[in-house]
Design an enzyme around this catalytic site. Structure first.
Site, mmCIF file in Angstrom:
data_model
loop_
_atom_site.group_PDB
_atom_site.id
_atom_site.type_symbol
_atom_site.label_atom_id
_atom_site.label_comp_id
_atom_site.label_asym_id
_atom_site.label_seq_id
_atom_site.Cartn_x
_atom_site.Cartn_y
_atom_site.Cartn_z
ATOM 1 N N CYS A 1 0.778 -1.155 -0.050
ATOM 2 C CA CYS A 1 -0.180 0.200 -0.036
ATOM 3 C C CYS A 1 0.813 1.297 0.081
ATOM 4 O O CYS A 1 0.455 2.315 -0.371
ATOM 5 C CB CYS A 1 -1.067 0.188 1.359
HETATM 6 N N1 LIG Z 1 -3.901 -0.549 -0.723
HETATM 7 C C1 LIG Z 1 -4.227 -0.534 0.539
HETATM 8 O O1 LIG Z 1 -4.840 -1.292 0.993
HETATM 9 N N2 LIG Z 1 -3.898 0.901 1.181
HETATM 10 C C2 LIG Z 1 -4.273 1.019 2.325
HETATM 11 C C3 LIG Z 1 -5.092 2.220 2.608
HETATM 12 C C4 LIG Z 1 -5.544 2.702 3.907
HETATM 13 C C5 LIG Z 1 -6.211 3.890 4.237
HETATM 14 N N3 LIG Z 1 -6.308 4.000 5.526
HETATM 15 C C6 LIG Z 1 -7.514 3.966 3.317
HETATM 16 O O2 LIG Z 1 -8.276 3.260 4.166
HETATM 17 O O3 LIG Z 1 -7.740 3.907 2.336
#
Ligand SMILES: NC(=O)NCCC[C@H](N)C(=O)O
Length: 407
Positions: A397
């Site tokens: 991520c």
């Molecule tokens: N690719 C991913 O799973 N990214 C994590 C994103 C976490 C962020 N707090 C969200 O909820 O968008």
């Protein structure tokens, strides 16, 4: 077909040559318990420690030959040009929903008086109401009603998850359409970099998707499995129509022949496909066992105006057939224990970032899952992530691969 241009991603696992990151900054210090949910956080991280952890993450990639680019540096370079800066500031203010023209003009003037570095900082960390110099002005109804909201420009604490706003597929870029308002503005930054930064711009860099389109599509759902196959999760964040639209474009304009649409349960714990499933080697994947029986796969191939769809029996079968492999290994995270697997998935055990075939970066806290990967012959580079993990994302991520060596 992949010629010219800087961007090149034809797999999930080819040696990582260049990546885009964002080092967490002041935007994280604007999280308060009251706005956690709206800003997609479950906890308040400690920024100082977070930065250390993030620097070590960057170092792990650099020491293996990856060039690391940072959002704030690229944006700053773009905004040195005054005209581009004016347009950027106009877009930021337009996207704030302040709904008060006089106030918008004041904020615009305030931002125009700032250096490119300061503008970037405010664009990411937000503008607190106290940070705008006081001026005599008549108060409108919206000033009274929205009075309790502390920001004119909201902070973007999720920007360090650079995976989600943008995705390189083959030689082109998808500037994604985020599902939630909390992350909407992140994608605009990428558009400015794509349009104006000398390293990125170029007529031969196609745009596969644009954030101004209507159907949500987030990068955590997109996995470039090979030069011929892309997998896209249909999830809480990524819509079926978004998948169809981008699939038809890449099927028409690249060497990609198949898109696997992978439906996962629509829930916060598995917000994107890469929170439960990632590729770690040519024929190896890691998967959260709690989700396996709920996953459905569909094979998409080029259609007239929208892709043809073929439902597949199992994920494993779909991967084998699309990748033309005699067998694939789905490595279950959590070391075979249901409770451990669920706990470690929450802390992103399956969110691995491959930096070469069979070499992945993971959080050290996911001991059982890391051990399982090693037993299956995968090299695991562990990083500290006690603070980084609080935003609910792991190494995949936190990275947007720009260039990988072809396999
Ligand atoms: N690719 C991913 O799973 N990214 C994590 C994103 C976490 C962020 N707090 C969200 O909820 O968008």
């Amino acid at each position: 077909m992949n010629q010219g241009g800087f961007l090149n991603i034809t797999s999930e696992i080819g040696k990582l040559k260049a990546v885009l990151l964002h080092r967490p900054g002041r935007e994280l210090e604007r999280l308060t318990p009251q706005y956690l949910h709206e800003l997609l956080f479950d906890d308040i991280p400690w920024l100082k420690q977070m930065k250390k952890e993030h620097d070590l993450f960057a170092e792990a990639m650099k020491s293996r030959g990856t060039t690391v680019y940072y959002y704030e540096e690229l944006l700053e370079e773009v905004l040195v040009n005054r005209e581009i800066r004016q347009s950027f500031i106009g877009d930021i203010v337009y996207n704030t929903n302040i709904a008060n023209l006089e106030l918008e003009r004041l904020i615009e003037e305030f931002l125009l008086s700032k250096t490119p570095k300061e503008v970037v900082e405010i664009a990411i960390a937000g503008l607190h109401k106290n940070d705008l110099p006081e001026v005599e002005r008549e108060l409108h109804l919206v000033d009274y009603i929205k009075e309790r909201h502390p920001f004119y420009i909201n902070p973007l604490p999720n920007l360090y998850f650079t995976r989600d706003p943008g995705t390189v597929i083959a030689n082109g870029l998808s500037i994604n359409k985020m599902k939630t308002p909390a992350r909407d503005r992140e994608t605009m930054f990428l558009k400015y970099i794509y349009k104006h930064h000398p390293t990125f711009k170029g007529s031969n860099t196609p745009l596969w998707y644009d954030y101004e389109e209507s159907h949500s599509l987030e990068g955590g759902d997109i996995l470039v499995l090979s030069d011929k196959v892309v997998a896209i999760g249909c999830s809480e964040r990524t819509s079926a129509r978004g998948i169809e639209v981008i699939s038809q474009r890449i099927l028409e304009n690249t060497n990609i022949e198949k898109v696997l649409a992978i439906e996962i349960p629509f829930t916060r714990a598995y917000m994107h496909l890469d929170t439960v499933f990632t590729m770690v080697d040519r024929d190896k994947f890691t998967i959260y066992p709690g989700v396996e029986s709920h996953v459905r796969a569909y094979e998409l191939t080029r259609g007239k105006s929208t892709p043809k769809v073929k439902p597949m029996d199992t994920l494993e079968g779909a991967l084998k057939s699309a990748l033309k492999l005699p067998a694939v290994k789905l490595i279950q995270s959590g070391g075979g224990d249901e409770i451990t697997a669920a706990r470690e998935q929450w802390n992103d055990s399956t969110n691995t970032l491959a930096i070469a075939p069979g070499v992945v970066v993971t959080y050290n806290r996911n001991e059982a899952s890391n051990e399982t990967l090693r037993r299956e012959g995968v090299e695991v580079i562990e990083i500290e992530g006690s603070e980084l993990v609080r935003g609910r994302g792991g190494p995949r991520c936190m990275s947007m691969p720009l260039v990988r060596e072809d396999l």
